[in-house]
Design an enzyme around this catalytic site. Structure first.
Site, PDB file in Angstrom:
ATOM      1  N   ARG A   8      41.138  44.614  51.473  1.00  0.00           N
ATOM      2  CA  ARG A   8      40.325  43.830  50.523  1.00  0.00           C
ATOM      3  C   ARG A   8      40.738  43.603  49.415  1.00  0.00           C
ATOM      4  NH1 ARG A   8      36.130  45.477  47.569  1.00  0.00           N
ATOM      5  NH2 ARG A   8      35.156  47.875  47.838  1.00  0.00           N
ATOM      6  N   GLU A 188      42.550  44.305  41.529  1.00  0.00           N
ATOM      7  CA  GLU A 188      43.112  43.430  41.900  1.00  0.00           C
ATOM      8  C   GLU A 188      44.817  43.641  41.932  1.00  0.00           C
ATOM      9  OE1 GLU A 188      41.292  39.355  41.679  1.00  0.00           O
ATOM     10  OE2 GLU A 188      42.369  39.218  40.134  1.00  0.00           O
ATOM     11  N   HIS A 189      44.956  43.177  43.737  1.00  0.00           N
ATOM     12  CA  HIS A 189      46.517  43.348  43.705  1.00  0.00           C
ATOM     13  C   HIS A 189      46.431  45.300  43.529  1.00  0.00           C
ATOM     14  CE1 HIS A 189      46.617  39.430  43.234  1.00  0.00           C
ATOM     15  NE2 HIS A 189      46.714  39.442  42.084  1.00  0.00           N
ATOM     16  N   ARG A 190      45.851  46.035  44.393  1.00  0.00           N
ATOM     17  CA  ARG A 190      45.233  47.560  43.989  1.00  0.00           C
ATOM     18  C   ARG A 190      46.124  48.257  41.865  1.00  0.00           C
ATOM     19  NH1 ARG A 190      43.486  46.455  47.650  1.00  0.00           N
ATOM     20  NH2 ARG A 190      43.004  47.741  49.572  1.00  0.00           N
ATOM     21  N   LEU A 191      45.968  46.867  41.248  1.00  0.00           N
ATOM     22  CA  LEU A 191      46.332  48.018  39.942  1.00  0.00           C
ATOM     23  C   LEU A 191      45.195  48.391  39.335  1.00  0.00           C
ATOM     24  CD1 LEU A 191      48.323  45.150  38.866  1.00  0.00           C
ATOM     25  CD2 LEU A 191      49.016  47.054  39.665  1.00  0.00           C
TER      26      LEU A 191
END
Length: 212
Positions: A8, A188-191
């Protein structure tokens, strides 16, 4: 079910340097208050990681019971596995997994035993049943059955039914004095946003941003 397909996005907010408090204790208190206000079932629950004489790590969940500039306090049976491992190596790691608000806090430090007076003060504040349970449990040691455990509990309850329950000599507490504290906020985006407080020799704190 494919585990690799379970994912997610983390979208509940970011963390920037200008948002951080000057010390990790102040920052932790802010986040803990927000976790309490979010009505988590156990906002003070933390994983305590220790290492045995063979280098084997072990973990368990305990409750944070006090926090001040000295560190993070918890209580336990001094015959327990974690207490015995702390006796041999007092370097520990604490982890607060506040998943509902996409946050984690990781504390690196040394566990120092509390004074008997501090332990007794907390022990006597516990509900009577919890005090009796401390007497009944030889924590981390084998027990033949739940029935045997309950029989010991009821025996101790009868023993202490007519007076104050004394502090067991095998019950204690620790203050984890932090040397490093990481605050992690999902992104977000694993950042993800990660900041590490590192204690300096003069007692001040340096803050580094870490790559996600």
């Amino acid at each position: 079910m494919k585990l690799e397909d379970i994912r997610r996005e983390y979208t509940k907010g970011g963390l920037r340097r200008e948002m951080l408090a000057q010390t990790p204790v102040l920052q932790f208190e802010q986040w803990l208050q927000q976790a309490v206000e979010a009505k988590f079932a156990d906002p003070t629950a933390m994983v305590v990681a220790t290492v045995d004489e063979h280098g084997q790590p072990s973990q368990r969940i305990v409750l944070l019971k006090h926090l001040d500039d000295n560190g993070f306090v918890f209580f336990t049976n001094t015959g327990s596995r974690k207490a015995q491992e702390i006796k041999g190596n007092n370097k520990v790691c604490l982890h607060f997994p506040w998943q509902e608000i996409e946050r984690q806090v990781i504390v690196y430090g040394q566990a120092k035993p509390l004074s008997t007076a501090a332990v007794a003060k907390y022990f006597l504040s516990r509900p009577a049943e919890s005090q009796i349970a401390a007497w009944a449990s030889q924590q981390s040691r084998p027990v033949s059955s739940r029935k045997a455990l309950m029989e010991t509990f009821h025996s101790m309850k009868a023993k202490f039914s007519k007076g104050e329950i004394p502090l067991p000599d095998f019950w204690g507490g620790y203050c984890v004095e932090p040397s490093k504290v990481e605050f992690w906020q999902g992104g977000e985006h694993r950042l993800h946003d990660r900041f590490m407080y590192i204690k300096q020799s003069d007692g001040s704190w340096e803050i580094d941003r870490l790559n996600p």
